[in-house]
Enzyme design. Structure first.
Site, PDB file in Angstrom:
ATOM      1  CE  LYS A 125     -14.244  17.521  84.544  1.00  0.00           C
ATOM      2  NZ  LYS A 125     -13.827  16.883  83.285  1.00  0.00           N
TER       3      LYS A 125
ATOM      4  N   GLY B  75     -17.973  13.996  80.536  1.00  0.00           N
ATOM      5  CA  GLY B  75     -19.249  14.713  80.538  1.00  0.00           C
ATOM      6  C   GLY B  75     -19.308  15.779  81.606  1.00  0.00           C
TER       7      GLY B  75
ATOM      8  CB  CYS C  90     -19.592  22.692  76.202  1.00  0.00           C
ATOM      9  SG  CYS C  90     -18.347  23.168  77.362  1.00  0.00           S
TER      10      CYS C  90
HETATM   11  C1  LIG Z   1      -9.881  13.015  81.570  1.00  0.00           C
HETATM   12  C2  LIG Z   1      -9.822  14.373  80.944  1.00  0.00           C
HETATM   13  C3  LIG Z   1     -10.704  15.356  81.337  1.00  0.00           C
HETATM   14  C4  LIG Z   1     -10.664  16.621  80.755  1.00  0.00           C
HETATM   15  N1  LIG Z   1     -11.541  17.578  81.192  1.00  0.00           N
HETATM   16  C5  LIG Z   1     -11.462  18.838  80.663  1.00  0.00           C
HETATM   17  C6  LIG Z   1     -12.290  19.876  81.138  1.00  0.00           C
HETATM   18  O1  LIG Z   1     -13.093  19.704  82.038  1.00  0.00           O
HETATM   19  N2  LIG Z   1     -12.170  21.110  80.570  1.00  0.00           N
HETATM   20  C7  LIG Z   1     -11.274  21.373  79.577  1.00  0.00           C
HETATM   21  O2  LIG Z   1     -11.185  22.512  79.116  1.00  0.00           O
HETATM   22  N3  LIG Z   1     -10.465  20.403  79.124  1.00  0.00           N
HETATM   23  C8  LIG Z   1     -10.535  19.153  79.634  1.00  0.00           C
HETATM   24  N4  LIG Z   1      -9.689  18.174  79.171  1.00  0.00           N
HETATM   25  C9  LIG Z   1      -8.725  18.506  78.098  1.00  0.00           C
HETATM   26  C10 LIG Z   1      -7.353  18.849  78.677  1.00  0.00           C
HETATM   27  O3  LIG Z   1      -7.403  19.979  79.503  1.00  0.00           O
HETATM   28  C11 LIG Z   1      -6.352  19.102  77.531  1.00  0.00           C
HETATM   29  O4  LIG Z   1      -6.770  20.206  76.768  1.00  0.00           O
HETATM   30  C12 LIG Z   1      -6.201  17.917  76.601  1.00  0.00           C
HETATM   31  O5  LIG Z   1      -6.328  16.708  77.305  1.00  0.00           O
HETATM   32  C13 LIG Z   1      -4.857  17.913  75.870  1.00  0.00           C
HETATM   33  O6  LIG Z   1      -3.792  17.892  76.757  1.00  0.00           O
HETATM   34  P1  LIG Z   1      -3.052  16.533  77.244  1.00  0.00           P
HETATM   35  O7  LIG Z   1      -2.749  15.743  76.018  1.00  0.00           O
HETATM   36  O8  LIG Z   1      -1.852  17.006  77.987  1.00  0.00           O
HETATM   37  O9  LIG Z   1      -4.019  15.830  78.133  1.00  0.00           O
HETATM   38  C14 LIG Z   1      -9.715  16.899  79.742  1.00  0.00           C
HETATM   39  C15 LIG Z   1      -8.828  15.904  79.351  1.00  0.00           C
HETATM   40  C16 LIG Z   1      -8.864  14.651  79.934  1.00  0.00           C
HETATM   41  C17 LIG Z   1      -7.884  13.622  79.474  1.00  0.00           C
END
Ligand SMILES: Cc1cc2nc3c(=O)[nH]c(=O)nc-3n(C[C@H](O)[C@H](O)[C@H](O)COP(=O)(O)O)c2cc1C
Ligand SMILES: Cc1cc2nc3c(=O)[nH]c(=O)nc-3n(C[C@H](O)[C@H](O)[C@H](O)COP(=O)(O)OP(=O)(O)OC[C@H]3O[C@@H](n4cnc5c(N)ncnc54)[C@H](O)[C@@H]3O)c2cc1C
Ligand SMILES: Cc1cc2nc3c(=O)[nH]c(=O)nc-3n(C[C@H](O)[C@H](O)[C@H](O)COP(=O)(O)OP(=O)(O)OC[C@H]3O[C@@H](n4cnc5c(N)ncnc54)[C@H](O)[C@@H]3O)c2cc1C
Ligand SMILES: Cc1cc2nc3c(=O)[nH]c(=O)nc-3n(C[C@H](O)[C@H](O)[C@H](O)COP(=O)(O)O)c2cc1C
Ligand code: FES
Ligand code: FES
Lengths: 282, 322, 322, 282
Positions: B46, B73, B131
Site C-alpha cells: 500500500k 485517502g 496524489c
Molecule cells: C481499495 C483500493 C486502494 C488502492 N490504493 C492504492 C494505493 O495506495 N496506491 C496506488 O498506487 N494504487 C492504489 N490503488 C490502485 C490499484 O493499485 C490499481 O492501480 C487499480 O485498482 C487498478 O487495478 P485493479 O482494477 O486490479 O484494482 C488502490 C485500489 C483500490 C481498489
C-alpha cells in the site's frame, strides 16, 4: 492480527434449505470441516450473482447458527434480508445451489470464562448471531436474557428453537405490531440494573449500537458489539471498512471492522465521529 | 511445465510476472493467510507516506457495474512504522517486495526515497504520483508532465542506480504517452499502468455523493479496456521501457491480454477482494495459457500483439472512439 | 401523475429529458418499430459528416465487462442524403430532433452547420468534437482546448442565435472543466457529457487487437461513474450551463443519478442494444422515481446533489482516487 | 426497410426443454403469438446472464424450427453451440427458465413462388435454420437436397425428424468421423449440375459461404446465404455488423447484416474484402 482469519477457507458450500421467515430468508448451507473454527460473531463472505456477475465484491453475513452434527456434517445458518441486488440474489438461491464462500472471518464474541449474567440485544437481522451465542453462553453456565427490536413485527427474527436457549426474551417494535411498543434502549437502564447484567452483547444498526454503548458506559457494563460497515474485501486488505476507535493514549485510530472486528468493545468506538472523522492524532 | 515465467523490471528480477497491486494487499500480512507470499512474483505494498494518515471519511467504497469506487485517502502508519514492522515481516516470508510511495510535495517523495534506499530486502520502488500536489493547485502529480518529472527526478537523485524506480501513472490524462516520456526521461526504469479512473456515484436515496470523499477511484474489470489501451500505446511508443500492467485483471486470460499488449509484469488488485487467492490463481492460469500457446518464456510473449502490427502500420492505433 | 418532466437546453424545449444517444439509434427509423419516437424527449441522430463514409473495418465491436467497445468510424450517408431522407421522416413522426455533426476539419463543421441551419424541424445541434482533427496531428478536437474552441466558434458564427449548440466532450482529457469553459466561451449553449473512453481489447486467440480499427470507444454501465463525475464537476463549475448527460444509463435510477449530478437531459445509448425499448423504459422509471422523491418538476431535481454541498465546501470534490 | 422487424416483439419466453445433441443444445422455447411472424432465416436476440449480468449485449440465434401447434402454443427451436460465456449460460438454462427475447428479426430466406429444385447447405450449427426451411420448401412442392458439413461428426446437427423433410442428405466431415470425408464444397459443382439445382440456400461459417458463392456464381445458380457477423444491437441501430455488398452501380456499400440480412444474395457480397474494407466509393 496474525491469528485472525487463520482458519478462513474459500470453499464451495451447498444450499441445504432456504426458507422465508418474516421479511428474512433463513438459509442453511453445508460447509464441511471448516465449521469447527466458526464461532458466534464471525462472518462469512459470499460471492454473488454467479459466473458472469457484474457484482465484483463479496457480501458479508453474520453466522447465525453453527452445527457440526446432523446428517449434512458441518452446517451454517444465515439470516438474510433481501436488501439490494446481492442479497436478493442470495435469497433466490434454491436447495442444491452452490455458493462460493470464505469463512470464518473476523473477531468472534469473547466468551467469559466464569458463568455471568449476559444481556443479548439484537436489532432486525442483528439477532442472527445472538441465538448461536446464547447456546454457547448457556453451555458455559451463563444466565442469558435477550431483547430484540425492529421497526415492525415482520422484521423480528426470533425462531422458536432459538427462544429455548435464552432465559427471557423481550420484543420491541416501533409500530407496536408485536411485543412492547418502542425501542430496545427505552428501558435498558432498568433492565441492566434489575437483571444485574454483567455483560451486554449486541448486534444491529450502528445507531442502535451507539445508543446501547452510551447506556452501557453510564451503567459501567461491558459491551461487546458486532458492527456493520460496508466492506469491499472482508479480509483486511482494502481499508474501506474502518471505524474510529479510541486508543489507550486517547488518540483515535481508524480500525478495520472486518479484521479488528466486527466484534468490538463498544466503549472504545468513537461513535460520535463514525463516518465523519477526517483528522485524528495517531 | 518448464516454462520460464521470470521477468525483469529494469535491474530487478522476479520469478513470475504476477504481483499484488498497491492498496489491494495492505502490507501482505492479511493475504498470507490465503497463500504463501513467496509463491507470487512480488508483493506491492500500500502506498506509504512520510507521516501516519487516517485517510478519508467513510463510506469509502461503492460497488459499480463490474467495478468499484474507493476513496481510502492513503490511510497508513507512516514510513517509520512501515520500515520497522512491515518490511522485516515480508523479508521473513521470503517475499519479493516492491514498496509504493506517495507524497504531497516533491520533497516528501525524496524523503521517502532517502528513508528506503538503505533498507535491505526491497526489489523496487513504485512511485505513486496519482496524489494531489499540494504545491501546485492540488493538481494530481501524474496529470502534469512537469510535476511528474520533478517527482521522479527527485527520487532518482536520492536512489542513485541502486533500486529500480517504477512510476505509476494515472489514466486521467489527455496523453499518457507524453507523461510516460517525461518520467522515463527523468530516470524511471519502468512505468506502472494504470491507477484508478476518477469517478463518482450518487446515492439516489440520500441524493448526495455516496462516498465520504465524494469522488473515488474506479477499478475492476470495468476499466480493463482502458488499461490495455494505455499499455499498448506506451509499449508502442517505448518498446524497451518495462511496463507493470494493471486494471481489472481477474484471470490468467486477462493477465495474458496485458502481456500481449506490452506488460512485463501484471498486478492484481480489486480481484483480490472477490477472491483472496486471485493473485495466485491468475499466475497459475497464465502459466497454462502460455504453455498452450507454445511460449517457452514469458519474455517472448511481452508485446506480442505489436509484432504483426509492424507490417500494417498504415492504420494508426492512435484513433479515437466514435 | 402531473409531474412536469419538461426541460430546456438553451432555447430548446423538450417535453421530457430522456433522449437517444448519438450513434445508438441510427437515424431513428429502426427504433420506431419498438416505440413511437414522439413519446421520448428527442432523437439524437448518428453523427453525420459532409460526405458519405464507409467507416472502419470489422470487427467493429467487442463486449467488455458491463460495457462494450465500438469502432464504427462514423459510417454514414453524408449530409445531403441525411437532409433529404432522414430529417423529413423524423419530422413526420412528430419526433424532436437533435442532429449530431462531426468533421475532420474546422471547416467541415462549419459546412455542416451551413447546410443544416435552414432545415426545418431541428431542435438543436450536437457538435461531436471527439473526432481526430486532421489539421492538428490527428489529435481529437475535444482533447485540445484550442481546437474545441475553434470548432464551436465556427459553428456558432454560421448558426447565429437560431439553433442551440451542444458541444459533446470526450472524457479522455486531463481537465474536462477546462474544455467545457472553452466551448461555453465560444458560444455553446450546453455541453454533452460524455462520449466514449478510448479502450482496447486484445483477442487472446489471435493475439492481436480484436477490433479492425484496433482501438475503440468504451461505453455502457462500466463507465457510468466516470460520466457522473464529469457531469458533477462541470455543473459545479458552471451551474447555469445545461448538460446533456450520458454514459451507461440503463434505468430510471441511473438517469436520476445524472440529473442529481447536474444533467438537464439524459441520453440512453448502449442500453438500447440490450433492450430496444430502453429509452422509453428509462423515461417511465424516472417519472416514478421523481414522483416518489416528491419532486413536482424535473427542473427542481437538476443538480440537487450539489445543494447540500454548498454548506461543506471544505472537502473539495476535485480529489483524485488513490 | 420500414417493414423489417415490423413484427419484432420483446417478450419473456419460457424454456420448455433443453437437450444435448452432439456438441449442441437443442432448446425449445414458448413464444406465443409472435410465432405467426417467424420465418426460416429470421433470428432471435436473447439477453444472457440474468439480472446482474456483466454481459450487456444480446446474443443472436437462428430460428431452427417454428411451430404454432402443439400443447404449448407457439414454440421456437434453437440449436446452440456452447461457445463463449453467453451461449454457455443459455445452454445451462433448464426447463421453466424465463428468457428475455426479441424476435423475429432480420430478413428471412426468400421462398420461390414456383416449385424448384433447391440445395440446402449447412456448416456446423448452420444447419439449424435449414430444416425449418426444408419443411416450407417441401410444402410448396419443391425438391429439396441437403448437404451438411462439419469438422467432426459430433458437430453435425441433423435430427431424425429433420431428415424426413428432405429428399436427400449428404454429410461431410473433415476428420472422416462420419459421412463423406472432406468439405461440403468438394464436389459441389457436380452436385449442382447433376441435381439440376435452381437455387442454393446456405448457412454456416463465412469461409464456407464465400466458397459456395464462388461455385454458385460459376454455375450461375442463385445463392441465398445467411451470414453471421458479430452484432451489438441486432436491430439496425449500431452499425457494428456490416458487410461489404456490391451495389448495382458497382460500388461497394457497407450493409448491416442484422437488418439488410442475415439472408443475403451471395453473389452481391464482396467476400474478398469482408473485414478488410476501409474505403469504397459509395
Ligand atoms: C481499495 C483500493 C486502494 C488502492 N490504493 C492504492 C494505493 O495506495 N496506491 C496506488 O498506487 N494504487 C492504489 N490503488 C490502485 C490499484 O493499485 C490499481 O492501480 C487499480 O485498482 C487498478 O487495478 P485493479 O482494477 O486490479 O484494482 C488502490 C485500489 C483500490 C481498489
Ligand atoms: C459483518 C457484517 C455482517 C452482516 N450480517 C448480515 C446478516 O446476517 N444478514 C443480512 O441480511 N445482512 C448482513 N450484513 C449486511 C449485508 O452484507 C448487506 O445487506 C449486503 O451486503 C447488502 O448487499 P446487497 O448487494 O443486497 O445491497 P447493495 O446495496 O446492492 O450493495 C452494494 C454494496 O454496498 C454494501 N452494503 C450495502 N448495504 C450494506 C450494509 N447494510 N452493510 C454493509 N454493507 C452494505 C454491499 O456489501 C455491497 O458491496 C452484514 C454486513 C456486515 C459487514
Ligand atoms: C444472425 C446470427 C445467427 C446465429 N445463429 C446461431 C445459432 O443458431 N446457433 C449458435 O450456436 N450460434 C449462433 N450464432 C452465433 C451466436 O450468436 C454466438 O455463438 C454467440 O453470440 C457467442 O456468444 P458467447 O457469449 O457464447 O461468446 P463470446 O465470445 O463471449 O461473445 C462475445 C461477443 O462476441 C459475439 N460473438 C461471438 N461469437 C460470435 C459468432 N460466432 N457470431 C456472432 N457473434 C459472435 C457475441 O455476440 C458477443 O457479443 C448466430 C449469430 C448471428 C449473428
Ligand atoms: C455503437 C456506438 C456508436 C456511437 N456513435 C456515436 C456518434 O456517431 N457520435 C457521437 O457523438 N457519439 C457516438 N457514440 C457515443 C454515445 O453517443 C455515448 O456518448 C456513449 O456511448 C456513452 O453512452 P452509453 O454508455 O449510454 O452508450 C456511439 C456509441 C456507440 C456504443
Ligand atoms: S473490508 Fe477490506 S479492510 Fe475491511
Ligand atoms: S447489429 Fe447493430 S446494426 Fe446490426
Amino acid at each position: 492480527m496474525s491469528t485472525i482469519n487463520r482458519y478462513a477457507q474459500q470453499i464451495s458450500a451447498q444450499v441445504l434449505s432456504n426458507k422465508r421467515v418474516g421479511q428474512y430468508h433463513q438459509i442453511l448451507i453445508s460447509v464441511g470441516d471448516v465449521v469447527k473454527y466458526c464461532r458466534p460473531g464471525n462472518f462469512i463472505a459470499i460471492a454473488v450473482g454467479g459466473d458472469n456477475s457484474s457484482m465484483v465484491l463479496r457480501r458479508a453475513f453474520a453466522l447465525s447458527r453453527v452445527s457440526d452434527r446432523g446428517e449434512f456434517g458441518g452446517t451454517l445458518e444465515l439470516i438474510v434480508a433481501p436488501h439490494g441486488s446481492g442479497s436478493r440474489w442470495l435469497c433466490s438461491q434454491g436447495e442444491g445451489a452452490l455458493l462460493d464462500v470464505v469463512t470464518p472471518l473476523g473477531v468472534a464474541f469473547g466468551i467469559p470464562t466464569e458463568p455471568v449474567t449476559a444481556l443479548l440485544i439484537g436489532g432486525g437481522y442483528g439477532s442472527a448471531p445472538l441465538f448461536g451465542l446464547a447456546e454457547v453462553l448457556k453451555s458455559r453456565g451463563c444466565h442469558v436474557d435477550m431483547i430484540l427490536g425492529a421497526s415492525s413485527s415482520s422484521k423480528i427474527y426470533a425462531p422458536l428453537e432459538g427462544k429455548r436457549s435464552v432465559n427471557s426474551l423481550k420484543i420491541y417494535t416501533e409500530d407496536s405490531s408485536s411485543g412492547i411498543p418502542g425501542r430496545v434502549t427505552d428501558s435498558l437502564e432498568e433492565i441492566i440494573s434489575e437483571g444485574a447484567i454483567d455483560v451486554i452483547y449486541s448486534c444491529g444498526p450502528m445507531a442502535m449500537l451507539s445508543a446501547i454503548s452510551t447506556i452501557a458506559q453510564s451503567c459501567e457494563v461491558v459491551h461487546q458489539c458486532a458492527v456493520e460497515e460496508s466492506m469491499a474485501c472482508g479480509i483486511g486488505v482494502c481499508m474501506t471498512c474502518v471505524l474510529p476507535v479510541r486508543q489507550d493514549d486517547g488518540s483515535i485510530a481508524m480500525k478495520r471492522s472486518c479484521i479488528d472486528g466486527p466484534v468490538m468493545d463498544g466503549a472504545n468506538v468513537a461513535w460520535e465521529v463514525v463516518g465523519k472523522i477526517q483528522e485524528t492524532k495517531e | 511445465m518448464s516454462i520460464d515465467l521470470s521477468t525483469t523490471l529494469g535491474p530487478a528480477w522476479f520469478p513470475t510476472p504476477i504481483f499484488t497491486a498497491s492498496g489491494c494487499a495492505s502490507s501482505g500480512r492479511e493475504l498470507a493467510q490465503f497463500f504463501p507470499l513467496k509463491n507470487i512474483g512480488a508483493v506491492v505494498t500500500k502506498s506509504i507516506m512520510v507521516k501516519a494518515r487516517p485517510g478519508r471519511p467513510t463510506p469509502r467504497m461503492a460497488e459499480t457495474p463490474s467495478g468499484m469506487l474507493n476513496s481510502i485517502g492513503l490511510q497508513g502508519p507512516g514510513i517509520d512504522s512501515f520500515i520497522a514492522n512491515d518490511i522485516p515481516w515480508l523479508v521473513e516470508q521470503g517475499a519479493r517486495i516492491i514498496v509504493s510511495i506517495a507524497g504531497e510535495t516533491v520533497d516528501e517523495y525524496a524523503t521517502l526515497a532517502r528513508r528506503l534506499r538503505s533498507v535491505p530486502g526491497i526489489s523496487a520502488l513504485e512511485v505513486n504520483i496519482s496524489c494531489p500536489n499540494v504545491e501546485n493547485r492540488g493538481m494530481v502529480f501524474a496529470c502534469d508532465p512537469v510535476s511528474s518529472r520533478a517527482v521522479i527526478d527527485g527520487v532518482r537523485r536520492i536512489i542513485g542506480g541502486d533500486l529500480p524506480i517504477i512510476a505509476k501513472l494515472s489514466p486521467d490524462v489527455t496523453d499518457i504517452v507524453a507523461i510516460a516520456r517525461e518520467v522515463v526521461n527523468a530516470g524511471a526504469d519502468g512505468v506502472a499502468l494504470i491507477n484508478t479512473l476518477l469517478g463518482m456515484v450518487i446515492n439516489t436515496e440520500t441524493m448526495r455523493p455516496h462516498l465520504g470523499g465524494k469522488t473515488g477511484g474506479l477499478s475492476g474489470p470495468a476499466i480493463r479496456p482502458v488499461a490495455v489501451r494505455a499499455i499498448y500505446q506506451v509499449h508502442q511508443a517505448f518498446p524497451k521501457v518495462p511496463i507493470l500492467g494493471m486494471g481489472g485483471v481477474r484471470s490468467g486470460r486477462d493477465a495474458f491480454e496485458m502481456i500481449l499488449a506490452g506488460a512485463s509484469g501484471v498486478s492484481v488488485g480489486t480481484a483480490t477482494f472477490g477472491n483472496p487467492r486471485a493473485t495466485l490463481d491468475v499466475q497459475e492460469e497464465l502459466e497454462v495459457i502460455l504453455t498452450e500457446k507454445g511460449f517457452t518464456t514469458l519474455r517472448s510473449a511481452v508485446g506480442f500483439a505489436h509484432r504483426q502490427d509492424r507490417q500494417d502500420r498504415q492504420d494508426s492505433p492512435e484513433m479515437s472512439g466514435e
